[in-house]
Design a protein around this motif. Structure first.
Motif, PDB file in Angstrom:
ATOM      1  N   HIS A  75       0.827  -1.206   0.000  1.00  0.00           N
ATOM      2  CA  HIS A  75       0.000   0.000   0.000  1.00  0.00           C
ATOM      3  C   HIS A  75       0.862   1.257   0.000  1.00  0.00           C
ATOM      4  O   HIS A  75       1.966   1.278   0.540  1.00  0.00           O
ATOM      5  CB  HIS A  75      -0.964   0.012   1.189  1.00  0.00           C
ATOM      6  CG  HIS A  75      -0.322   0.305   2.507  1.00  0.00           C
ATOM      7  ND1 HIS A  75       0.412  -0.625   3.204  1.00  0.00           N
ATOM      8  CD2 HIS A  75      -0.307   1.443   3.245  1.00  0.00           C
ATOM      9  CE1 HIS A  75       0.851  -0.079   4.323  1.00  0.00           C
ATOM     10  NE2 HIS A  75       0.431   1.177   4.379  1.00  0.00           N
ATOM     11  N   CYS A  76       0.321   2.266  -0.650  1.00  0.00           N
ATOM     12  CA  CYS A  76       0.958   3.584  -0.663  1.00  0.00           C
ATOM     13  C   CYS A  76       0.153   4.481   0.259  1.00  0.00           C
ATOM     14  O   CYS A  76      -1.020   4.763  -0.013  1.00  0.00           O
ATOM     15  CB  CYS A  76       0.964   4.159  -2.082  1.00  0.00           C
ATOM     16  SG  CYS A  76       1.519   5.886  -2.123  1.00  0.00           S
ATOM     17  N   PRO A  77       0.752   4.964   1.353  1.00  0.00           N
ATOM     18  CA  PRO A  77       0.031   5.812   2.298  1.00  0.00           C
ATOM     19  C   PRO A  77       0.102   7.301   1.962  1.00  0.00           C
ATOM     20  O   PRO A  77      -0.426   8.127   2.698  1.00  0.00           O
ATOM     21  CB  PRO A  77       0.770   5.544   3.610  1.00  0.00           C
ATOM     22  CG  PRO A  77       2.190   5.336   3.165  1.00  0.00           C
ATOM     23  CD  PRO A  77       2.077   4.595   1.842  1.00  0.00           C
ATOM     24  N   HIS A  78       0.738   7.619   0.850  1.00  0.00           N
ATOM     25  CA  HIS A  78       1.017   9.026   0.558  1.00  0.00           C
ATOM     26  C   HIS A  78      -0.187   9.757  -0.047  1.00  0.00           C
ATOM     27  O   HIS A  78      -1.043   9.168  -0.691  1.00  0.00           O
ATOM     28  CB  HIS A  78       2.207   9.123  -0.402  1.00  0.00           C
ATOM     29  CG  HIS A  78       3.407   8.424   0.125  1.00  0.00           C
ATOM     30  ND1 HIS A  78       3.996   7.361  -0.523  1.00  0.00           N
ATOM     31  CD2 HIS A  78       4.099   8.594   1.269  1.00  0.00           C
ATOM     32  CE1 HIS A  78       5.019   6.917   0.193  1.00  0.00           C
ATOM     33  NE2 HIS A  78       5.099   7.655   1.286  1.00  0.00           N
ATOM     34  N   TRP A  79      -0.192  11.042   0.162  1.00  0.00           N
ATOM     35  CA  TRP A  79      -1.148  11.953  -0.441  1.00  0.00           C
ATOM     36  C   TRP A  79      -0.319  13.066  -1.051  1.00  0.00           C
ATOM     37  O   TRP A  79       0.337  13.825  -0.343  1.00  0.00           O
ATOM     38  CB  TRP A  79      -2.113  12.477   0.611  1.00  0.00           C
ATOM     39  CG  TRP A  79      -3.149  13.416   0.106  1.00  0.00           C
ATOM     40  CD1 TRP A  79      -3.853  13.328  -1.078  1.00  0.00           C
ATOM     41  CD2 TRP A  79      -3.615  14.595   0.758  1.00  0.00           C
ATOM     42  NE1 TRP A  79      -4.729  14.368  -1.185  1.00  0.00           N
ATOM     43  CE2 TRP A  79      -4.613  15.169  -0.066  1.00  0.00           C
ATOM     44  CE3 TRP A  79      -3.313  15.224   1.961  1.00  0.00           C
ATOM     45  CZ2 TRP A  79      -5.282  16.333   0.263  1.00  0.00           C
ATOM     46  CZ3 TRP A  79      -3.993  16.380   2.291  1.00  0.00           C
ATOM     47  CH2 TRP A  79      -4.972  16.920   1.451  1.00  0.00           C
ATOM     48  N   ASN A  80      -0.306  13.131  -2.370  1.00  0.00           N
ATOM     49  CA  ASN A  80       0.598  14.044  -3.075  1.00  0.00           C
ATOM     50  C   ASN A  80       0.533  15.481  -2.552  1.00  0.00           C
ATOM     51  O   ASN A  80       1.562  16.150  -2.476  1.00  0.00           O
ATOM     52  CB  ASN A  80       0.315  14.024  -4.578  1.00  0.00           C
ATOM     53  CG  ASN A  80       0.742  12.732  -5.223  1.00  0.00           C
ATOM     54  OD1 ASN A  80       1.410  11.904  -4.616  1.00  0.00           O
ATOM     55  ND2 ASN A  80       0.342  12.538  -6.457  1.00  0.00           N
ATOM     56  N   GLU A  81      -0.656  15.943  -2.185  1.00  0.00           N
ATOM     57  CA  GLU A  81      -0.786  17.324  -1.722  1.00  0.00           C
ATOM     58  C   GLU A  81      -0.028  17.579  -0.422  1.00  0.00           C
ATOM     59  O   GLU A  81       0.359  18.692  -0.137  1.00  0.00           O
ATOM     60  CB  GLU A  81      -2.268  17.694  -1.556  1.00  0.00           C
ATOM     61  CG  GLU A  81      -2.992  17.902  -2.869  1.00  0.00           C
ATOM     62  CD  GLU A  81      -3.361  16.598  -3.588  1.00  0.00           C
ATOM     63  OE1 GLU A  81      -3.149  15.501  -3.028  1.00  0.00           O
ATOM     64  OE2 GLU A  81      -3.840  16.687  -4.720  1.00  0.00           O
ATOM     65  N   ARG A  82       0.192  16.543   0.361  1.00  0.00           N
ATOM     66  CA  ARG A  82       0.898  16.710   1.633  1.00  0.00           C
ATOM     67  C   ARG A  82       2.326  16.174   1.552  1.00  0.00           C
ATOM     68  O   ARG A  82       3.253  16.791   2.071  1.00  0.00           O
ATOM     69  CB  ARG A  82       0.152  15.998   2.756  1.00  0.00           C
ATOM     70  CG  ARG A  82       0.858  16.146   4.110  1.00  0.00           C
ATOM     71  CD  ARG A  82       0.048  15.630   5.264  1.00  0.00           C
ATOM     72  NE  ARG A  82      -1.116  16.505   5.434  1.00  0.00           N
ATOM     73  CZ  ARG A  82      -2.213  16.152   6.055  1.00  0.00           C
ATOM     74  NH1 ARG A  82      -2.333  14.964   6.592  1.00  0.00           N
ATOM     75  NH2 ARG A  82      -3.229  16.987   6.181  1.00  0.00           N
ATOM     76  N   THR A  83       2.493  15.014   0.942  1.00  0.00           N
ATOM     77  CA  THR A  83       3.794  14.348   0.968  1.00  0.00           C
ATOM     78  C   THR A  83       4.600  14.535  -0.307  1.00  0.00           C
ATOM     79  O   THR A  83       5.759  14.168  -0.360  1.00  0.00           O
ATOM     80  CB  THR A  83       3.619  12.842   1.217  1.00  0.00           C
ATOM     81  OG1 THR A  83       2.813  12.284   0.171  1.00  0.00           O
ATOM     82  CG2 THR A  83       2.963  12.578   2.563  1.00  0.00           C
ATOM     83  N   GLY A  84       3.967  15.076  -1.359  1.00  0.00           N
ATOM     84  CA  GLY A  84       4.635  15.218  -2.644  1.00  0.00           C
ATOM     85  C   GLY A  84       4.538  13.932  -3.446  1.00  0.00           C
ATOM     86  O   GLY A  84       4.077  12.906  -2.949  1.00  0.00           O
TER      87      GLY A  84
END
Length: 170
Positions: A75-84
């Motif tokens: 799984h990818c936990p990232h959110w581009n708006e916050r983590t890039g």
């Protein structure tokens, strides 16, 4: 699992009818079942890694009770708006490459199944087979992209049948 946005409670896990039967066909053939999932709800702060893991464990429990299994989940936990931007967020290939390395998978001889174009699109980059199974939240644009560049079928069972026919040279 029924498609829900940002699932965080294991007691809400319900299998979509036919999913366990479809996966058991692949399991019986010895083909690894790998789940690759974007979980931006973690990056957004809507659920924790612990919440995600509890839901994942419950899904695996429900599948086992129904006679099927998932061999690995990434799984990818990232959110581009916050983590890039990151390479693991679908349609990026990071999680697929990790699965290929850990399970000796040939990505060009794999099937990429999902209800969004970003689930299917990695097949174009790897030479695999992309199959869209539209759900309630699948956009018309995603369906049109899949019709033009991949496959669209009504169920996971149909997607697996298409993949197995490909493996058998049909």
């Amino acid at each position: 699992m029924l498609d829900t946005h940002y699932p965080s409670r294991p007691e809400h896990v319900r299998l979509i009818p036919g999913v366990a039967d479809a996966l058991s066909v692949v399991n019986a053939r010895g083909i690894p079942v790998v789940v690759v999932t974007n979980q931006s709800g973690i990056g957004r702060g809507l659920l924790s890694e612990t919440d995600y893991e509890a839901v994942r464990a419950q899904l695996e429990h429900e599948l086992t009770r129904a006679g099927a299994r998932v061999d690995a989940t990434y799984h990818c936990p990232h959110w581009n708006e916050r983590t890039g931007p990151c390479d693991c967020r679908k349609p990026g290939l990071g999680m697929y490459r990790q699965a290929a390395a850990e399970y000796t998978l040939d990505l060009s001889n794999s099937v990429y199944i999902g209800d969004r174009w970003r689930d299917v699109e990695p097949a174009l980059a790897t030479g695999g087979i992309g199959v869209l199974v539209p759900g309630l939240s699948t956009s018309d644009a995603d369906i049109e992209s899949a019709r033009a560049q991949a496959h669209v079928v009504p169920s996971l069972g149909d997607a697996i049948d298409l993949f197995l026919a490909h493996l058998n040279g049909a």
